[in-house]
Enzyme design. Sequence first.
Site, PDB file in Angstrom:
ATOM      1  N   GLU A 125      -0.944  -2.323   2.256  1.00  0.00           N
ATOM      2  CA  GLU A 125      -0.276  -1.325   1.439  1.00  0.00           C
ATOM      3  C   GLU A 125      -0.148  -0.024   2.243  1.00  0.00           C
ATOM      4  OE1 GLU A 125      -2.165  -0.272  -2.269  1.00  0.00           O
ATOM      5  OE2 GLU A 125      -0.337   0.676  -3.017  1.00  0.00           O
ATOM      6  N   GLY A 265      -9.972   4.768   0.390  1.00  0.00           N
ATOM      7  CA  GLY A 265     -11.216   4.337  -0.249  1.00  0.00           C
ATOM      8  C   GLY A 265     -11.387   2.830  -0.242  1.00  0.00           C
ATOM      9  N   ALA A 266     -10.373   2.135  -0.714  1.00  0.00           N
ATOM     10  CA  ALA A 266     -10.470   0.683  -0.817  1.00  0.00           C
ATOM     11  C   ALA A 266      -9.097   0.116  -1.140  1.00  0.00           C
ATOM     12  CB  ALA A 266     -11.458   0.276  -1.908  1.00  0.00           C
ATOM     13  N   GLU A 268      -6.923  -3.292  -3.044  1.00  0.00           N
ATOM     14  CA  GLU A 268      -7.055  -4.331  -4.061  1.00  0.00           C
ATOM     15  C   GLU A 268      -6.426  -5.668  -3.694  1.00  0.00           C
ATOM     16  OE1 GLU A 268      -5.094  -1.498  -4.355  1.00  0.00           O
ATOM     17  OE2 GLU A 268      -3.222  -1.945  -5.402  1.00  0.00           O
ATOM     18  N   ASN A 269      -6.344  -6.043  -2.409  1.00  0.00           N
ATOM     19  CA  ASN A 269      -5.774  -7.337  -2.006  1.00  0.00           C
ATOM     20  C   ASN A 269      -6.256  -8.449  -2.925  1.00  0.00           C
ATOM     21  OD1 ASN A 269      -5.053  -5.909   0.524  1.00  0.00           O
ATOM     22  ND2 ASN A 269      -7.249  -6.031   0.859  1.00  0.00           N
ATOM     23  N   HIS A 301     -12.235   0.273  -9.990  1.00  0.00           N
ATOM     24  CA  HIS A 301     -10.812   0.551  -9.759  1.00  0.00           C
ATOM     25  C   HIS A 301     -10.123  -0.651  -9.089  1.00  0.00           C
ATOM     26  CE1 HIS A 301      -7.384   3.294  -8.856  1.00  0.00           C
ATOM     27  NE2 HIS A 301      -7.239   2.481  -7.832  1.00  0.00           N
ATOM     28  N   GLU A 302     -10.685  -1.116  -7.994  1.00  0.00           N
ATOM     29  CA  GLU A 302     -10.022  -2.214  -7.265  1.00  0.00           C
ATOM     30  C   GLU A 302     -10.051  -3.491  -8.090  1.00  0.00           C
ATOM     31  OE1 GLU A 302      -8.397  -1.022  -4.946  1.00  0.00           O
ATOM     32  OE2 GLU A 302      -9.538   0.827  -4.691  1.00  0.00           O
ATOM     33  N   HIS A 305      -7.366  -3.427 -10.710  1.00  0.00           N
ATOM     34  CA  HIS A 305      -6.034  -3.646 -10.158  1.00  0.00           C
ATOM     35  C   HIS A 305      -5.615  -5.116 -10.256  1.00  0.00           C
ATOM     36  CE1 HIS A 305      -4.257  -0.046  -8.549  1.00  0.00           C
ATOM     37  NE2 HIS A 305      -5.175   0.200  -7.646  1.00  0.00           N
TER      38      HIS A 305
HETATM   39  N1  TRP Z   1      -4.028   0.871  -3.449  1.00  0.00           N
HETATM   40  C1  TRP Z   1      -5.243   1.431  -2.971  1.00  0.00           C
HETATM   41  C2  TRP Z   1      -5.996   1.921  -4.188  1.00  0.00           C
HETATM   42  O1  TRP Z   1      -5.787   2.865  -4.772  1.00  0.00           O
HETATM   43  C3  TRP Z   1      -5.141   2.570  -2.052  1.00  0.00           C
HETATM   44  C4  TRP Z   1      -4.336   2.480  -0.821  1.00  0.00           C
HETATM   45  C5  TRP Z   1      -3.043   2.720  -0.689  1.00  0.00           C
HETATM   46  C6  TRP Z   1      -4.792   2.319   0.473  1.00  0.00           C
HETATM   47  N2  TRP Z   1      -2.656   2.731   0.611  1.00  0.00           N
HETATM   48  C7  TRP Z   1      -3.721   2.499   1.340  1.00  0.00           C
HETATM   49  C8  TRP Z   1      -6.040   2.032   0.982  1.00  0.00           C
HETATM   50  C9  TRP Z   1      -3.854   2.451   2.720  1.00  0.00           C
HETATM   51  C10 TRP Z   1      -6.169   1.971   2.366  1.00  0.00           C
HETATM   52  C11 TRP Z   1      -5.102   2.200   3.204  1.00  0.00           C
HETATM   53  O2  TRP Z   1      -6.790   1.355  -4.743  1.00  0.00           O
HETATM   54 ZN    ZN Z   2      -5.540   2.056  -6.788  1.00  0.00          ZN
END
Ligand code: TRP
Ligand code: ZN
Length: 898
Positions: A125, A265-266, A268-269, A301-302, A305
Amino acid sequence: MADTATPNVIRRADYAPPAFLIDTVALEFDLVPERTVVRNTMRVRRNPDASRTSNLELMGEQLEFVSAAIDGAAFASAHAHEHGLTLKNVPDDFELTLTSICNPAENTTLSGLYVSGGNFFTQCEAEGFRRITYFLDRPDVMATFTVTLRASKADYPVLLSNGNLLAEGDLPDGRHFARWEDPFRKPSYLFALVAGKLVALEERVTSGSGKEKLLQVWVEPHDLDKTRHAMDSLINSMRWDEQRFGLELDLDRFMIVAVSDFNMGAMENKGLNIFNTKYVLANPETATDTDFANIEAVVGHEYFHNWTGNRVTCRDWFQLSLKEGLTVFRDQEFSADMAGGAADEAARATKRIEDVRVLRQMQFAEDAGPMAHPVRPESYVEINNFYTMTVYEKGSEVVRMYQTLFGRDGFRKGMDLYFKRHDGQAVTCDDFRHALADANGRDLAQFERWYSQAGTPRVSVRTRYDAAQQRYSVTLTQAYGDAAPSARETQKGPLLIPFAIGLIGNDGHDLPLQLEGESKASDVTTRVLEFTQTEQTFTFVNVAQEPLPSLLRNFSAPVIVEYDYSADQLAFLLAHDSDPFNRWEAGQRLATRELLTLAGRAATGVPLQLDDSVVDAFARVLTDETLSPAFRELALMLPSEAYLAEQMAESNPAAVHAARQFVRKRLANALRKDWLAVYEKHRTPGAYEATPEASGHRALKNLALSYLAELDDPAEAVRLASAQYDTANNMTDRSAALSTLLNASAANGGSVEAQEALDDFYRRFEKEPLVIDKWFALQATQRGSAQRPVIETVRKLMAHPAFNLKNPNRARSLIFSFCAANPAQFHAEDGSGYAFWADQVIALDAINPQVAARLARSLELWRRFTPALRDGMRAALEKVASQAKSRDVREIVEKALA
Ligand code: TRP
Ligand code: ZN
């Protein structure tokens, strides 16, 4: 990577469906750090709902093209270029096999496939998948993925990807393989793989419907003793989503993997969440109470998702808040329920206060600067720059307003309808709003403005009491302030603002509420007014005495409320409001007003003084044993310097610092005995517990310690802090003690105690990178003095052997901490902070544009600063603008200078 051409603007209005769809993807990886070969076999067909084009345009970046085949035969009309691969005159429905090579070892951007600590990780992402293989890398193209990983078995014993493990086994030459299949269709940004030397904490749990699930937290072997809290948080997240939203885990296994080089932070794959170690690893010796709480929130949060983001995803990146705003709301509610359950309003309020503080400090500032954008942006240059406070935190407030309007049950009905309609689809913010509206039989057309207008709305309140008629009228007016010129330009009309209100009588109790036209008073003492016009009057009847209004209870909308409370009235609200959020709010208003007056004086060299009544109001909170320690800590913490500077007509960090320090000293000296008593009373002897109660005691005790360090004679605080440092059995107390030692000695240019503790801390935790991050951050955010400006310490630390600009956590711990969390030192009048900032943005730009662009944002409000600082800020921005190459950084600095 260089992209020096004028950046292209991507517009929401230009959305068009993809010309082709991809139904299945089979990926094969031969993982080698410098040269990974990726074979990608896709089933491709024309999209019946798109206009016909003869060429297939796939996105690709930093890839070495090897070959293309259609239906098994070599395809000659494939042209690889800087942005991807063009395949000329393709059939309507075909199998496409592409082979390409990438270099994970040299990938310092941490987007795509990269190596960290000798292991392989991915981050896709928003647009990282195109750095792994050629693809229609956009969220409205959803496919099922099968992934085969091949690698040296000795170097990469663990091979993970999304979904279920189909097969694994040995190959010749010391290699092995694993094949994974994700049964759910997903966009490419949710793809992930991990390969390396990792171990897992495992747990088998049964889901609500009785299915067995395998949960794993994968880390490097030496970190296995720090995984328990993440696992507990994951189990709690599963249970919570089942209970609150009826949503179950849809896979047989769910994996979390920790990596120390990570941009955010993290992530959600699907079935394989990848986390910054900061949001996984914790034990009492290494992690603070805040770390424990953050881990719970991010794991939640993850995990959440999986439904809000993965099962239902975004049509395009302008809809980002569809998943992020909603999922932040869900994680906030989860944390509140974990802290206090659904019924414990006071405990829930502490979480609410913390969230609103972040929103106000960060999102309101964003909304008042050059990066201001609506929750659903209209355009962007680099999508990575739009993972913002507005999309996340204001987006969450927008979702919360549906719940405030319809109640928990109405909100749940809306969520149920949303999943019923859109499971498996890529949809828009409008689709979500329509589901909420239809499930509750409401027309929410006006509510759309919350998604399309930038800026923070201001609500002015006028009240009038008619004693003879016993009527109390509340007139609300909504507008955008000067701080948001862009908002006024795009304004489309008034917002639907859920405005929660209560009326408080002379005895401090809530009065019954009966609106004009109602036959009797309602049985609740907080009403949510639906404020829909530019100006609107609400009249309460049978109001026996002139009340004090409690406005925007629980912060029912992301707005600024303007009302002329007197200092006495605020002190009264602080003592009596039944809404815990507004009790805190009253104290903050009182403090903010005093502090801004004092900052104005400090700016012009007028001596400072503080009224006893303000000290008394804070003394009452400090000594009120009926209030929870967590609440008292929040109420006694003064608004941050950044927030205060933002409120000034011209931000003056030095004046704000002087004012805030003056008040802290005044409160310290006036209430010395009380601080000491609180310090003693709220110690938490015995084994460390990560409960909200225990952490509330520690927070209040450590706040008391920090106030004691402000005393004219800090010797006692230094003694207490040294003892606390030496005997602490947890990181919360140890780091608080160290911070106090650093700050207590700042005015004298440091102390032996502080230096000894710093050295001890380093030696003790040399092998714990996350703790060494704290060691850097504590020094970068310390108070400093004229003889010993913090920039000198920071420069010295940049040369420390443990410093590493390539590791985002380390860069953030030193550079960002100084540039964004130590305003008084960063904004030194000699411009030294700005010159340092420019050098670091430029250095990071060549390594990791995403991280560089985050740092670049710390000067974006330069126009709002006092003239003495503005020139230095502009010069630094211009330097960056002339040297930065990435689209990410250029977008930020060009918008700042425009
Ligand atoms: N989708 C992730 C979240 O909010 C965050 C995210 C978006 C991200 N782009 C990223 C994490 C790039 C790491 C690197 O939970
Ligand atoms: Zn998120």
